[in-house]
Structures are given as structure tokens and as C-alpha cells.
Write a protein that holds these residues in place. Structure first.
Motif, PDB file in Angstrom:
ATOM      1  N   MET A  70       0.815  -1.215   0.000  1.00 24.17           N
ATOM      2  CA  MET A  70       0.000   0.000   0.000  1.00 24.17           C
ATOM      3  C   MET A  70       0.848   1.264   0.000  1.00 24.17           C
ATOM      4  O   MET A  70       0.585   2.207  -0.743  1.00 24.17           O
ATOM      5  N   ALA A  71       1.862   1.316   0.870  1.00 25.90           N
ATOM      6  CA  ALA A  71       2.655   2.539   1.027  1.00 25.90           C
ATOM      7  C   ALA A  71       3.972   2.216   1.706  1.00 25.90           C
ATOM      8  O   ALA A  71       4.122   1.179   2.361  1.00 25.90           O
ATOM      9  N   ILE A  72       4.927   3.130   1.531  1.00 25.22           N
ATOM     10  CA  ILE A  72       6.226   3.034   2.195  1.00 25.22           C
ATOM     11  C   ILE A  72       6.495   4.366   2.884  1.00 25.22           C
ATOM     12  O   ILE A  72       6.354   5.432   2.273  1.00 25.22           O
ATOM     13  N   TYR A  73       6.872   4.298   4.152  1.00 27.13           N
ATOM     14  CA  TYR A  73       7.153   5.498   4.936  1.00 27.13           C
ATOM     15  C   TYR A  73       8.595   5.470   5.440  1.00 27.13           C
ATOM     16  O   TYR A  73       9.116   4.414   5.781  1.00 27.13           O
ATOM     17  N   PRO A  74       9.240   6.626   5.551  1.00 28.29           N
ATOM     18  CA  PRO A  74      10.552   6.678   6.201  1.00 28.29           C
ATOM     19  C   PRO A  74      10.386   6.595   7.713  1.00 28.29           C
ATOM     20  O   PRO A  74       9.392   7.084   8.273  1.00 28.29           O
ATOM     21  N   VAL A  75      11.343   5.977   8.383  1.00 23.63           N
ATOM     22  CA  VAL A  75      11.286   5.820   9.842  1.00 23.63           C
ATOM     23  C   VAL A  75      12.672   6.023  10.431  1.00 23.63           C
ATOM     24  O   VAL A  75      13.653   6.211   9.712  1.00 23.63           O
ATOM     25  N   SER A  76      12.730   5.933  11.750  1.00 23.93           N
ATOM     26  CA  SER A  76      14.010   5.913  12.458  1.00 23.93           C
ATOM     27  C   SER A  76      13.986   4.765  13.452  1.00 23.93           C
ATOM     28  O   SER A  76      13.093   4.700  14.310  1.00 23.93           O
ATOM     29  N   THR A  77      14.957   3.863  13.343  1.00 18.01           N
ATOM     30  CA  THR A  77      15.133   2.806  14.334  1.00 18.01           C
ATOM     31  C   THR A  77      16.270   3.219  15.281  1.00 18.01           C
ATOM     32  O   THR A  77      16.751   4.339  15.243  1.00 18.01           O
ATOM     33  N   SER A  78      16.709   2.294  16.120  1.00 16.23           N
ATOM     34  CA  SER A  78      17.655   2.642  17.177  1.00 16.23           C
ATOM     35  C   SER A  78      19.020   3.093  16.651  1.00 16.23           C
ATOM     36  O   SER A  78      19.573   2.502  15.726  1.00 16.23           O
ATOM     37  N   LYS A  79      19.555   4.099  17.301  1.00 17.72           N
ATOM     38  CA  LYS A  79      20.911   4.542  16.985  1.00 17.72           C
ATOM     39  C   LYS A  79      21.957   3.684  17.696  1.00 17.72           C
ATOM     40  O   LYS A  79      23.159   3.834  17.471  1.00 17.72           O
ATOM     41  N   LEU A  94      20.751  -3.230  16.859  1.00 20.20           N
ATOM     42  CA  LEU A  94      19.627  -4.151  16.775  1.00 20.20           C
ATOM     43  C   LEU A  94      19.760  -5.264  17.804  1.00 20.20           C
ATOM     44  O   LEU A  94      20.856  -5.743  18.070  1.00 20.20           O
ATOM     45  N   GLY A  95      18.624  -5.688  18.361  1.00 22.39           N
ATOM     46  CA  GLY A  95      18.627  -6.760  19.342  1.00 22.39           C
ATOM     47  C   GLY A  95      17.493  -6.581  20.333  1.00 22.39           C
ATOM     48  O   GLY A  95      16.660  -5.682  20.197  1.00 22.39           O
ATOM     49  N   ASP A  96      17.460  -7.437  21.353  1.00 20.90           N
ATOM     50  CA  ASP A  96      16.350  -7.398  22.309  1.00 20.90           C
ATOM     51  C   ASP A  96      16.819  -7.689  23.729  1.00 20.90           C
ATOM     52  O   ASP A  96      16.074  -8.211  24.540  1.00 20.90           O
ATOM     53  N   ARG A  97      18.052  -7.337  24.025  1.00 25.91           N
ATOM     54  CA  ARG A  97      18.560  -7.588  25.362  1.00 25.91           C
ATOM     55  C   ARG A  97      17.819  -6.731  26.384  1.00 25.91           C
ATOM     56  O   ARG A  97      17.633  -5.531  26.176  1.00 25.91           O
ATOM     57  N   PRO A  98      17.348  -7.308  27.490  1.00 25.91           N
ATOM     58  CA  PRO A  98      16.664  -6.519  28.514  1.00 25.91           C
ATOM     59  C   PRO A  98      17.526  -5.355  28.983  1.00 25.91           C
ATOM     60  O   PRO A  98      18.727  -5.498  29.210  1.00 25.91           O
ATOM     61  N   GLY A  99      16.911  -4.197  29.106  1.00 21.63           N
ATOM     62  CA  GLY A  99      17.622  -3.010  29.552  1.00 21.63           C
ATOM     63  C   GLY A  99      18.387  -2.288  28.468  1.00 21.63           C
ATOM     64  O   GLY A  99      18.977  -1.228  28.723  1.00 21.63           O
ATOM     65  N   SER A 100      18.383  -2.834  27.258  1.00 20.74           N
ATOM     66  CA  SER A 100      19.112  -2.202  26.155  1.00 20.74           C
ATOM     67  C   SER A 100      18.225  -1.183  25.458  1.00 20.74           C
ATOM     68  O   SER A 100      17.031  -1.063  25.735  1.00 20.74           O
ATOM     69  N   SER A 101      18.818  -0.450  24.535  1.00 18.66           N
ATOM     70  CA  SER A 101      18.082   0.503  23.697  1.00 18.66           C
ATOM     71  C   SER A 101      18.129   0.069  22.238  1.00 18.66           C
ATOM     72  O   SER A 101      18.153   0.892  21.322  1.00 18.66           O
ATOM     73  N   PHE A 102      18.148  -1.241  22.012  1.00 21.95           N
ATOM     74  CA  PHE A 102      18.193  -1.802  20.666  1.00 21.95           C
ATOM     75  C   PHE A 102      16.780  -1.928  20.086  1.00 21.95           C
ATOM     76  O   PHE A 102      15.803  -2.047  20.816  1.00 21.95           O
ATOM     77  N   THR A 103      16.710  -1.956  18.761  1.00 15.94           N
ATOM     78  CA  THR A 103      15.469  -2.279  18.061  1.00 15.94           C
ATOM     79  C   THR A 103      15.440  -3.781  17.797  1.00 15.94           C
ATOM     80  O   THR A 103      16.376  -4.318  17.207  1.00 15.94           O
ATOM     81  N   GLY A 145      14.539   8.841   8.836  1.00 19.13           N
ATOM     82  CA  GLY A 145      15.372   8.305   7.758  1.00 19.13           C
ATOM     83  C   GLY A 145      16.762   7.947   8.228  1.00 19.13           C
ATOM     84  O   GLY A 145      17.537   7.341   7.490  1.00 19.13           O
ATOM     85  N   LEU A 146      17.072   8.313   9.495  1.00 17.90           N
ATOM     86  CA  LEU A 146      18.368   7.993  10.108  1.00 17.90           C
ATOM     87  C   LEU A 146      18.129   7.189  11.379  1.00 17.90           C
ATOM     88  O   LEU A 146      17.127   7.401  12.064  1.00 17.90           O
ATOM     89  N   PRO A 147      19.038   6.281  11.736  1.00 17.94           N
ATOM     90  CA  PRO A 147      18.913   5.604  13.034  1.00 17.94           C
ATOM     91  C   PRO A 147      19.073   6.640  14.151  1.00 17.94           C
ATOM     92  O   PRO A 147      20.154   7.194  14.329  1.00 17.94           O
ATOM     93  N   ALA A 148      18.000   6.914  14.877  1.00 16.33           N
ATOM     94  CA  ALA A 148      18.048   8.004  15.849  1.00 16.33           C
ATOM     95  C   ALA A 148      17.289   7.724  17.135  1.00 16.33           C
ATOM     96  O   ALA A 148      17.311   8.547  18.051  1.00 16.33           O
ATOM     97  N   SER A 149      16.641   6.554  17.240  1.00 13.16           N
ATOM     98  CA  SER A 149      15.774   6.300  18.386  1.00 13.16           C
ATOM     99  C   SER A 149      16.518   5.578  19.503  1.00 13.16           C
ATOM    100  O   SER A 149      17.695   5.234  19.388  1.00 13.16           O
TER     101      SER A 149
END
Length: 220
Positions: free
Chosen positions: A65-74, A77-86, A161-165
């Protein structure tokens, strides 16, 4: 017949009768059915997020349907508890928060503070406008819900559009409103460290994409 509290009640009273023998109004039955249907998980829509391209694709029954720009983690990537990863992998929309909130409405602990923040306000970086709270479906992203990983609006639109979260997936307020209105609870969310084309076969074909404002829409 049984006698209870001085009134007679048939042992075989239909299930749609109340204990005093009065009938449940048909409109209440219809309302209950409507509420039940609204609570059904959204199996129609799917979200695919490319951390590599910083893009989010919305699909309807497998059709782009559509494509949007986003920002994932700066932070990566990952899911470790207490981390700030996406987190990566298969997730779902567990909760939707922010119905009818104005653009820039600030949320703290998923509750509106009453404040609104303008786009790209200096020194301000709260969660704004809408929240889609994600729950992991796999062992390697099982911490996502407890880590409060969201797709949400951000006032820092200059960084989209940049990893910033700090682990969440950030969107422009106008884009998260569009997405929020379309997808429901239970909608599948896939986050990959790869291109969208590697996950969505139609992108590798002759699909015509048209840029409209911030999003890319599909013309068939």
C-alpha cells in the motif's frame, strides 16, 4: 416450575431471558456481537520495517500500500533486557494508544500529559501523537513488550530516515496517524536487517511507486 423469592421461573427458560423473566433487548445482542467483531485481531494488514533502509512498508492482504521513512535505534539491533536496541523478527501490534489526540500531543508512560510539541522543537524529544505498542512473537524478541518498544510519532522529524531512536520505531506525526487509522490490534509486524525488496516480492517487480508528501504510495 421452581419458586424463588416468590416468583415462578421455568427450568427451561431460554438463555436470552434474565432471571426475572424479562427478555434481553435485541439491540443489546447486536451490540455484543459488534464489540466481539471489533476485538478480532487484524489479519488483513502487515507492517514490514527495514532497519537497513530506515523504511516501513504497509501491506494489505499481501499487497503493498505505502512506504514510509522511519528511524530505528541509533544503538543497534537486538532485544537484550535493559538495552536501547530495536528488536528483529516477527512481532505484532499489542495495543493502540492515542485515539483522536492532536498532532504533537505528548505521551508519558502511555498517558497524555496535556502538552503538545511542535515539529523539530529545539531540545524536545518526547513520544507524541500515536503509539502502536509491539509484542514479540519469537524467543529472540520476547522482551519487546516489557521493553516498551513502540511505533510512535516523534517531533524530531528532521532525523527521520536515520537511526536516531532509543529502540522504538519513530515516524512523522502525519505518517503514524495514517498507519494508526489503518492497522488494528494483532497486525503482524516484521523487522529485518535487510532491504524491503528482499522481504516483499512485489518490490522486485515493475511496481510503480509515487511520492506523495512524506510517503511513497503504490499505483497499480
Amino acid at each position: 416450575m421452581k419458586i424463588k423469592n416468590g416468583s415462578a421461573r421455568s427450568q427451561d427458560a431460554p438463555s436470552y431471558l434474565l432471571t426475572d423473566g424479562s427478555a434481553i433487548r435485541p439491540c443489546l445482542l447486536l451490540l455484543a456481537l459488534f464489540i466481539t467483531s471489533c476485538a478480532s485481531p487484524d489479519t488483513r494488514h502487515q507492517i514490514v520495517i527495514s532497519a537497513r533502509e530506515q523504511k516501513l512498508a504497509l501491506l494489505d492482504r499481501g499487497n503493498l500500500m505505502a512506504i514510509y521513512p522511519v528511524s530505528t535505534s541509533k544503538f543497534g539491533l537486538g532485544d537484550r533486557p535493559g538495552s536501547s536496541f530495536t528488536p528483529l523478527g516477527e512481532l505484532e501490534v499489542a495495543k493502540k494508544i492515542g485515539d483522536h489526540a492532536p498532532v504533537g500531543a505528548v505521551f508519558k508512560d502511555r498517558h497524555r500529559t496535556g502538552e503538545t510539541v511542535a515539529i523539530d522543537s529545539p531540545g524536545r524529544d518526547p513520544i507524541v501523537t500515536r503509539i502502536l505498542w509491539l509484542r514479540g512473537r519469537e524467543s529472540h524478541n520476547a522482551n519487546a513488550y516489557a521493553r516498551t518498544i513502540y511505533i510512535h510519532g516523534t517531533p524530531e522529524e528532521r532525523n527521520i530516515g536515520l537511526p536516531a531512536s532509543y529502540g522504538c520505531i519513530r515516524m512523522r506525526s502525519s505518517d503514524i496517524i495514517n498507519l494508526y487509522e489503518i492497522v488494528g490490534r494483532g497486525a503482524q509486524v516484521t523487522i529485518v536487517d535487510a532491504s524491503l525488496a528482499s522481504v516483499i516480492p512485489t518490490l522486485a517487480g515493475p511496481t510503480q511507486l509515487v511520492q506523495t508528501d512524506h510517503a511513497t504510495t503504490v499505483i497499480r
